[in-house]
Structure formats: structure tokens, C-alpha cells
Design a protein around this motif. Sequence first.
Motif, PDB file in Angstrom:
ATOM      1  N   MET A  20      -2.893 -29.947  41.358  1.00 36.69           N
ATOM      2  CA  MET A  20      -3.496 -28.941  41.823  1.00 36.69           C
ATOM      3  C   MET A  20      -4.833 -28.906  40.245  1.00 36.69           C
ATOM      4  SD  MET A  20      -2.358 -27.052  44.715  1.00 36.69           S
ATOM      5  CE  MET A  20      -4.398 -27.113  45.297  1.00 36.69           C
ATOM      6  N   LYS A  21      -5.135 -28.468  39.900  1.00 34.16           N
ATOM      7  CA  LYS A  21      -5.889 -27.971  38.899  1.00 34.16           C
ATOM      8  C   LYS A  21      -6.848 -26.483  39.464  1.00 34.16           C
ATOM      9  CE  LYS A  21      -6.316 -29.533  34.911  1.00 34.16           C
ATOM     10  NZ  LYS A  21      -6.146 -29.348  33.575  1.00 34.16           N
ATOM     11  N   PHE A  22      -5.698 -25.551  39.243  1.00 33.53           N
ATOM     12  CA  PHE A  22      -6.173 -24.118  38.746  1.00 33.53           C
ATOM     13  C   PHE A  22      -7.375 -23.675  38.254  1.00 33.53           C
ATOM     14  CE2 PHE A  22      -1.705 -24.544  41.209  1.00 33.53           C
ATOM     15  CZ  PHE A  22      -2.403 -24.222  42.175  1.00 33.53           C
ATOM     16  N   ARG A  23      -7.611 -22.711  38.170  1.00 31.67           N
ATOM     17  CA  ARG A  23      -8.011 -21.753  37.480  1.00 31.67           C
ATOM     18  C   ARG A  23      -7.908 -20.604  36.915  1.00 31.67           C
ATOM     19  NH1 ARG A  23     -13.612 -19.914  38.075  1.00 31.67           N
ATOM     20  NH2 ARG A  23     -13.955 -19.820  36.072  1.00 31.67           N
ATOM     21  N   TYR A  24      -7.231 -20.452  35.892  1.00 29.80           N
ATOM     22  CA  TYR A  24      -6.502 -18.994  35.645  1.00 29.80           C
ATOM     23  C   TYR A  24      -6.969 -17.641  34.762  1.00 29.80           C
ATOM     24  CZ  TYR A  24      -2.667 -22.355  36.482  1.00 29.80           C
ATOM     25  OH  TYR A  24      -1.845 -23.298  37.294  1.00 29.80           O
ATOM     26  N   ALA A  25      -6.739 -16.781  34.465  1.00 29.63           N
ATOM     27  CA  ALA A  25      -7.124 -15.562  34.171  1.00 29.63           C
ATOM     28  C   ALA A  25      -5.674 -14.780  33.959  1.00 29.63           C
ATOM     29  CB  ALA A  25      -8.061 -14.759  34.881  1.00 29.63           C
ATOM     30  N   MET A  26      -6.083 -14.547  32.271  1.00 30.84           N
ATOM     31  CA  MET A  26      -4.551 -13.268  31.782  1.00 30.84           C
ATOM     32  C   MET A  26      -4.845 -12.363  31.484  1.00 30.84           C
ATOM     33  SD  MET A  26      -2.617 -16.135  31.433  1.00 30.84           S
ATOM     34  CE  MET A  26      -3.357 -17.790  32.216  1.00 30.84           C
ATOM     35  N   VAL A  27      -4.404 -11.160  31.282  1.00 28.88           N
ATOM     36  CA  VAL A  27      -5.288  -9.613  31.981  1.00 28.88           C
ATOM     37  C   VAL A  27      -4.304  -8.870  31.433  1.00 28.88           C
ATOM     38  CG1 VAL A  27      -6.418  -8.300  33.406  1.00 28.88           C
ATOM     39  CG2 VAL A  27      -6.335 -10.235  33.790  1.00 28.88           C
ATOM     40  N   CYS A  28      -4.373  -8.628  30.554  1.00 29.09           N
ATOM     41  CA  CYS A  28      -3.633  -7.326  30.231  1.00 29.09           C
ATOM     42  C   CYS A  28      -4.718  -5.828  29.416  1.00 29.09           C
ATOM     43  CB  CYS A  28      -3.042  -7.508  28.504  1.00 29.09           C
ATOM     44  SG  CYS A  28      -3.906  -7.947  26.540  1.00 29.09           S
ATOM     45  N   SER A  29      -4.198  -4.924  29.021  1.00 25.45           N
ATOM     46  CA  SER A  29      -4.817  -3.677  29.163  1.00 25.45           C
ATOM     47  C   SER A  29      -5.681  -3.685  27.502  1.00 25.45           C
ATOM     48  CB  SER A  29      -3.606  -2.200  28.476  1.00 25.45           C
ATOM     49  OG  SER A  29      -3.269  -3.051  27.581  1.00 25.45           O
ATOM     50  N   SER A  30      -5.627  -3.681  26.474  1.00 23.61           N
ATOM     51  CA  SER A  30      -6.369  -3.111  25.621  1.00 23.61           C
ATOM     52  C   SER A  30      -6.552  -3.786  24.442  1.00 23.61           C
ATOM     53  CB  SER A  30      -6.975  -1.185  25.772  1.00 23.61           C
ATOM     54  OG  SER A  30      -6.532  -1.245  24.960  1.00 23.61           O
ATOM     55  N   ASN A  31      -4.786  -3.940  24.382  1.00 26.69           N
ATOM     56  CA  ASN A  31      -5.097  -4.758  22.301  1.00 26.69           C
ATOM     57  C   ASN A  31      -5.238  -6.326  21.919  1.00 26.69           C
ATOM     58  OD1 ASN A  31      -2.678  -5.866  23.501  1.00 26.69           O
ATOM     59  ND2 ASN A  31      -1.228  -5.213  21.991  1.00 26.69           N
ATOM     60  N   GLN A  32      -5.174  -6.982  23.294  1.00 24.10           N
ATOM     61  CA  GLN A  32      -5.848  -8.782  23.110  1.00 24.10           C
ATOM     62  C   GLN A  32      -4.299  -9.175  22.310  1.00 24.10           C
ATOM     63  OE1 GLN A  32      -8.522  -9.203  23.834  1.00 24.10           O
ATOM     64  NE2 GLN A  32      -8.705  -7.626  25.465  1.00 24.10           N
ATOM     65  N   ASN A  33      -3.472  -9.214  22.408  1.00 26.74           N
ATOM     66  CA  ASN A  33      -2.041  -9.632  22.059  1.00 26.74           C
ATOM     67  C   ASN A  33      -1.867 -10.731  23.258  1.00 26.74           C
ATOM     68  OD1 ASN A  33      -0.577 -10.450  19.969  1.00 26.74           O
ATOM     69  ND2 ASN A  33       0.835  -9.015  20.571  1.00 26.74           N
ATOM     70  N   ARG A  34      -1.133  -9.838  24.136  1.00 30.50           N
ATOM     71  CA  ARG A  34       0.208 -10.970  25.558  1.00 30.50           C
ATOM     72  C   ARG A  34      -1.200 -11.276  25.933  1.00 30.50           C
ATOM     73  NH1 ARG A  34       2.189  -5.403  27.925  1.00 30.50           N
ATOM     74  NH2 ARG A  34      -0.296  -4.813  26.650  1.00 30.50           N
ATOM     75  N   SER A  35      -2.717 -11.289  26.628  1.00 30.25           N
ATOM     76  CA  SER A  35      -3.313 -12.191  27.228  1.00 30.25           C
ATOM     77  C   SER A  35      -3.619 -12.893  26.271  1.00 30.25           C
ATOM     78  CB  SER A  35      -4.719 -11.044  28.228  1.00 30.25           C
ATOM     79  OG  SER A  35      -5.061 -10.753  26.720  1.00 30.25           O
ATOM     80  N   MET A  36      -3.924 -12.728  25.557  1.00 30.81           N
ATOM     81  CA  MET A  36      -4.618 -14.150  24.314  1.00 30.81           C
ATOM     82  C   MET A  36      -3.646 -15.039  23.512  1.00 30.81           C
ATOM     83  SD  MET A  36      -7.954 -13.074  24.109  1.00 30.81           S
ATOM     84  CE  MET A  36      -8.000 -14.832  22.352  1.00 30.81           C
ATOM     85  N   GLU A  37      -2.066 -14.638  23.469  1.00 31.41           N
ATOM     86  CA  GLU A  37      -1.248 -15.195  22.746  1.00 31.41           C
ATOM     87  C   GLU A  37      -0.870 -16.342  24.467  1.00 31.41           C
ATOM     88  OE1 GLU A  37       1.198 -17.333  20.846  1.00 31.41           O
ATOM     89  OE2 GLU A  37       0.090 -15.776  20.350  1.00 31.41           O
ATOM     90  N   ALA A  38      -1.214 -16.460  25.549  1.00 28.51           N
ATOM     91  CA  ALA A  38      -0.773 -17.043  26.843  1.00 28.51           C
ATOM     92  C   ALA A  38      -2.475 -17.991  26.896  1.00 28.51           C
ATOM     93  CB  ALA A  38      -0.948 -16.107  27.777  1.00 28.51           C
ATOM     94  N   HIS A  39      -3.111 -16.863  26.647  1.00 22.91           N
ATOM     95  CA  HIS A  39      -4.907 -18.357  26.810  1.00 22.91           C
ATOM     96  C   HIS A  39      -4.515 -18.699  25.599  1.00 22.91           C
ATOM     97  CE1 HIS A  39      -9.594 -17.473  26.723  1.00 22.91           C
ATOM     98  NE2 HIS A  39      -9.162 -19.074  26.961  1.00 22.91           N
TER      99      HIS A  39
END
Length: 193
Positions: free
Chosen positions: A1-20
Amino acid sequence: MKFRYAMVCSSNQNRSMEAHFLLKREGFEVSSYGTGTHVKLPGPSLREPNVYEFGTPYKHMYEDLRRKDPELYKRNGILPMLKRNLAVKTAPQRWQENATDGYFDVVLTFEEKVFDMVVEDLHNRDHVLLKPVLIINLEVKDNHEEAAVGGRLTLALCQELEATENWEDSIDDLIIAFERQHRRKLLYSISFY
């Protein structure tokens, strides 16, 4: 399957952007968001963070911090982080303002309070499409080393989801197996668009 993903963290742009960054590099369809009121990056002290509006280009943040104290922000990893973010997208986006365009199949969060916020936000929306969305929290400490580990674990989890024929029927088993293999506890919920 092909999914659309969203990575969400609080406000510092580190964890979600690393996963992105990792998922994008592997060809996944992925977006990333913050939930805070501003983007907050570490400053010279805890009481002096660097605060930017969502939508401020990463290039502007990078140049601003490079002007302020290039050695400090290189040493604490903020300049390399912003350079990585620049390679992913132009500017940080806020979940509450930008995540209403289309829908996601899977939303991953990296701290429980953000998970709760996303679940509540999706619960309070009009459920017009009646399309399920899986929300998963993988707790990741907010530092560069843990963000790198969390990014790799997120990639592994998304690869397992992609290999699943029907996630609705097998999500419990998939989560249990992932938790055993990686010794990380996951929270998850299902909502609808």
C-alpha cells in the motif's frame, strides 16, 4: 500500500523534520508540522530562545543564527539541523493551519501531548470522507541524537505499515511486534476525515 504520512512535533522542528527527511529520501509521500504557537530554537540560554513565526523560511533562520553566533549554533547542532530542513522544504508549517488540505493515512507524533492534540483536532473536525486515519505516537526525546534514532524507528515503522495488506485488521499485532523488537512503547488511535 502507499500511504500519505504526516510527522508532527511541538515547535522546534527537529524530531518531525528528521523523520520527514528520512522518509522523503526513501520515496514516501510525507509532510511535517509543528503544533506550537511559534517555532522555538535554542538560544544562548534557556531563557533566550530564538523564536520565529511558522512560515518563516529555514534559510532566513539559518542566516539569522549564523549572523548572531555561528560557533554556538554550529556546536549545538542548530545550523546543521536547519541545513537539513532546507533540503526538505522551504519553511515550517503549523498543523492547525495547514493540515486541512487533503488527508493523511498515518499521522506520527513524537510526544504524548502532541499525540493528544492531534487526536483531539481530528476528533473535532467534520468527518465528511469517513476515511480512517491512524495516529501513532513514538516518544522521542528532544535532542539531535534521539531525533536520529527516532527517525530511523519511524522509517522502520512506516516500512512495516506499507508492507501490510490491511492495516485496520492487523494494527494491534503490528504495534505489539514493533514494541517487542524495538523496546519502545507506542500509543495509537484511529480517527476519521
